[in-house]
Motif scaffolding. Sequence first.
Motif, PDB file in Angstrom:
ATOM      1  N   ALA A 174       0.817  -1.213   0.000  1.00  0.00           N
ATOM      2  CA  ALA A 174       0.000   0.000   0.000  1.00  0.00           C
ATOM      3  C   ALA A 174       0.851   1.263   0.000  1.00  0.00           C
ATOM      4  O   ALA A 174       0.456   2.297  -0.551  1.00  0.00           O
ATOM      5  CB  ALA A 174      -0.943  -0.001   1.199  1.00  0.00           C
ATOM      6  N   LEU A 175       2.037   1.195   0.617  1.00  0.00           N
ATOM      7  CA  LEU A 175       2.907   2.368   0.725  1.00  0.00           C
ATOM      8  C   LEU A 175       3.880   2.515  -0.434  1.00  0.00           C
ATOM      9  O   LEU A 175       4.535   3.554  -0.573  1.00  0.00           O
ATOM     10  CB  LEU A 175       3.697   2.298   2.036  1.00  0.00           C
ATOM     11  N   ASP A 176       3.972   1.518  -1.268  1.00  0.00           N
ATOM     12  CA  ASP A 176       4.907   1.543  -2.392  1.00  0.00           C
ATOM     13  C   ASP A 176       4.596   2.745  -3.289  1.00  0.00           C
ATOM     14  O   ASP A 176       3.492   2.855  -3.828  1.00  0.00           O
ATOM     15  CB  ASP A 176       4.773   0.244  -3.193  1.00  0.00           C
TER      16      ASP A 176
ATOM     17  N   ALA B 162       7.107   5.089   7.105  1.00  0.00           N
ATOM     18  CA  ALA B 162       6.096   5.134   6.049  1.00  0.00           C
ATOM     19  C   ALA B 162       6.234   6.367   5.157  1.00  0.00           C
ATOM     20  O   ALA B 162       6.147   6.276   3.925  1.00  0.00           O
ATOM     21  CB  ALA B 162       4.697   5.066   6.648  1.00  0.00           C
ATOM     22  N   ALA B 163       6.434   7.527   5.773  1.00  0.00           N
ATOM     23  CA  ALA B 163       6.518   8.766   4.990  1.00  0.00           C
ATOM     24  C   ALA B 163       7.697   8.733   4.019  1.00  0.00           C
ATOM     25  O   ALA B 163       7.579   9.158   2.861  1.00  0.00           O
ATOM     26  CB  ALA B 163       6.624   9.967   5.914  1.00  0.00           C
ATOM     27  N   ASP B 164       8.839   8.239   4.475  1.00  0.00           N
ATOM     28  CA  ASP B 164      10.013   8.167   3.593  1.00  0.00           C
ATOM     29  C   ASP B 164       9.797   7.166   2.460  1.00  0.00           C
ATOM     30  O   ASP B 164      10.273   7.374   1.341  1.00  0.00           O
ATOM     31  CB  ASP B 164      11.251   7.771   4.408  1.00  0.00           C
ATOM     32  N   ILE B 165       9.073   6.094   2.743  1.00  0.00           N
ATOM     33  CA  ILE B 165       8.787   5.109   1.689  1.00  0.00           C
ATOM     34  C   ILE B 165       7.909   5.738   0.613  1.00  0.00           C
ATOM     35  O   ILE B 165       8.202   5.636  -0.581  1.00  0.00           O
ATOM     36  CB  ILE B 165       8.106   3.863   2.295  1.00  0.00           C
ATOM     37  N   VAL B 166       6.845   6.407   1.019  1.00  0.00           N
ATOM     38  CA  VAL B 166       5.939   7.033   0.058  1.00  0.00           C
ATOM     39  C   VAL B 166       6.665   8.100  -0.753  1.00  0.00           C
ATOM     40  O   VAL B 166       6.419   8.274  -1.959  1.00  0.00           O
ATOM     41  CB  VAL B 166       4.715   7.643   0.786  1.00  0.00           C
TER      42      VAL B 166
END
Length: 530
Positions: free
Chosen positions: A120-122, A139-143
């Motif tokens: 979902a975060l990809d 999560a924020a850095d992944i997005v």
Amino acid sequence: MRTARTFGKVMAAGLMVSLLSCGDSSIQNDSSILRRGLSGEPATLDPAAVADTFSHEVIRDLYEGLTAESPTGTILPGVATSWDVDATGTRYTFHLRTDARWSNGKPVTAHDFVLAWQRALDPKRGSPEADLLHVIAGAADIVAGKAPITSLGARALSDTMLEVTLEQPAPYFPGLLAHAPAYPVYSDASARSHDPKGFISNGAYVLSRWLPGTTVTLTRNPYYWDRDNVHIARVEYQVVSDDSAQLRRYRAGGLEMTDNVPANELPTLRREHAQELKIAPYLATAYYGLNLTAAPFAHNAQLRQALAMAIDRHRLVQQLGGGQSGAYGLVAPGTWNYTPQAWDWQALSDTERIAQAQKLYAQAGYSSRSPLRLRVLYNTNPGIRDTAIVIAAMWKEVLGIDTKLEDQEYRVFLETRHDKSQWQIARLSWAADYDDAGNFLDALRKTSINNDESYANPAFDALLDEAAHTPDAQVRREKLQAAERLMLADYPIIPLYHFVSKHLVKPYVKGLQVNPLNHIASKALSLSPH
């Protein structure tokens, strides 16, 4: 969650007979079928891709997260039987059920949740619901594409134990896990499949048939851990976008539940079907989104404010007649730990409000000799169309604006709104995924995929960040309220009205409790003999 998204594959009749005969035998009894009206076709049944209420409505029946919602909206154990939180409030350990199963009979494991959240975060996927998982560490850095998906702060300690690390304390985190982006996914292929043979879910129901534009049929999942308490064998979502057509079908006995009620029928229904009419507050707001990337709205706050002030919201909701309340802010009244914010001019008399709107319009460079011409884009729906007609008439009356109304079929609209070259104003709405003001306001962060307006104010984002990082509920409330006031002063959107939920429900449908999120899971319902 944007409330405004369809594809599918018609299955051969022979295949459908085979699918139904292999499922729960009790579905042959018509008394075990729940027929629900749906005002738009689901755009997807993929939890990582869902962004509209119609998809969410169906997906809630198909999947279950670590937590679940009671009929009243209280958070309960779902796939997780329990969870522990450390002293910092940032590390959760979830203990999964050993009897949780996919609809193919295979176990649901902690690994399934980790992979689903990474999916979902990809950033390659661009999930419209990824914002809900931002509180998880990394999560924020992944997005943003700054870190690999494997850096997410979630790891399976075993098949039945999941450890999650958060960026900061978030008491509302268990509530987030009851929503679509936090659901487990069996595989990428099964999540995107519209063929019941390839679709695998872990909730109370499984996909049986999808006839585009007509029906989405679900049957009871024989492997669901709590299947003994799922009383309805088959749920049939009937896609009927016209509220009046839904009402006719309901009256003819073709529906047990509607998802809306035509406003002009409310007086009659209150007199003649008071026990069947369910009206309740709903944490949702309708608004116009303004395209801030181009003329006439880019760098023209005076014009944006003039348009907002020219709308008589009292008259608007009176003409719509559906029980809505006029909106002068985004966050809906009744939201937990929050005082609704509004424009200061809300208290002006109509004469004062109109005079100020006309002054701002002139200062923005427009006049009767040089009027503004606007295009308003919305998805095809009688109620939304009526709203657009009323507002266009107000803009013409007060400011002399010529407005062109452009309606599009639902799935086309959902694509068009992402192409800012094709619209100036888009009719949008936001329904809370969970009861928190941050859920409304996060949609307008600069980096949010839901920020259709391209609103960008670093001070607004900073206030949201500060609110997210404080464990003090009162400080958080103050930060969020300050953020909304700042956003409203920038006029990236024009709030129109706050919703109420309106349903008609047959007397023999038992267990229904309407909550402020308007979430009605089929598994909570039963049908008495009729």
